[in-house]
Design an enzyme around this catalytic site. Structure first.
Site, PDB file in Angstrom:
ATOM      1  CB  SER A 146      -0.906  -0.009   1.240  1.00 36.73           C
ATOM      2  OG  SER A 146      -1.788   1.091   1.217  1.00 36.73           O
ATOM      3  CG  ASP A 147       3.113   4.719  -1.353  1.00 40.47           C
ATOM      4  OD1 ASP A 147       4.166   4.263  -0.867  1.00 40.47           O
ATOM      5  OD2 ASP A 147       2.930   5.933  -1.545  1.00 40.47           O
TER       6      ASP A 147
END
Length: 192
Positions: free
Chosen positions: A68-69
């Site tokens: 995730s980012d």
């Protein structure tokens, strides 16, 4: 059931998954995390999440890997993590009294393939004084956060309203992630 790996060093993502009752381990990705300067914020978060997840999956192919980012965008410009007090000040001054977007990308990789999605949230700031911005920067909270603030910390004092998933702004659209992981036979112990 295959083990779940979180490909992130973010303590916020770790906390959110733990609160959701998901069992996982952490392997921090060593991906370069490079993005094309022409990418939209949506393309950027998906690319970064995919880089993290696929890099860790290559080392742990018998697992399910979650990458995730999060990026902050103002008028289409991506605001990353500030590298200096001056940069943090400029970011927060730009966000003052305005509505910006927070994009969080998610990528899940397993032997069965790869699945990616993102969430977009509008965040509106109250007008900020230079003194408020300086005091906030002095808390040191600004420096490991996209856009130079953390909504779950002291930065919450700047937020007038949000439209969308609060937890996406923190760093992980946890409800959607948990529902997506269920299709991989990864479930919360809270619902067993």
């Amino acid at each position: 059931m295959k083990p779940l790996i979180l490909a992130s060093a973010s303590p916020r993502r770790k906390d959110l998954l733990e609160q959701a009752g998901i069992s996982f381990s952490i392997v921090v990705s060593d991906a370069n995390e490079q993005i094309d300067e022409q990418f939209t914020p949506e393309e950027a978060v998906l690319s970064l999440a995919e880089q993290k997840a696929t890099t860790v999956f290559e080392q742990h192919p018998q697992s399910i890997v979650l990458g995730s980012d999060t990026v902050v965008s103002l008028d289409g410009e991506i605001l990353g993590k500030p590298a200096s007090e001056q940069e943090a000040f400029r970011m927060l001054r730009a966000l003052s009294g305005r509505t910006h977007q927070v994009f969080t990308g998610v990528c899940i990789v397993s032997e069965e393939g790869m699945e990616s999605f993102y969430e977009e949230v509008d965040v509106s700031f109250y007008p900020l004084t230079d003194e408020e911005i300086t005091a906030y920067i002095n808390t040191q909270e600004a420096f490991d956060k996209a856009g130079g603030y953390g909504i779950q910390g002291v930065g919450s004092l700047f937020v007038e309203r949000i439209s969308g998933d609060y937890f996406s702004v923190v760093g992980l659209p946890v409800s959607k992630v948990v529902r997506t992981l269920a299709s991989y036979q990864v479930s919360s112990h809270l619902f067993r």
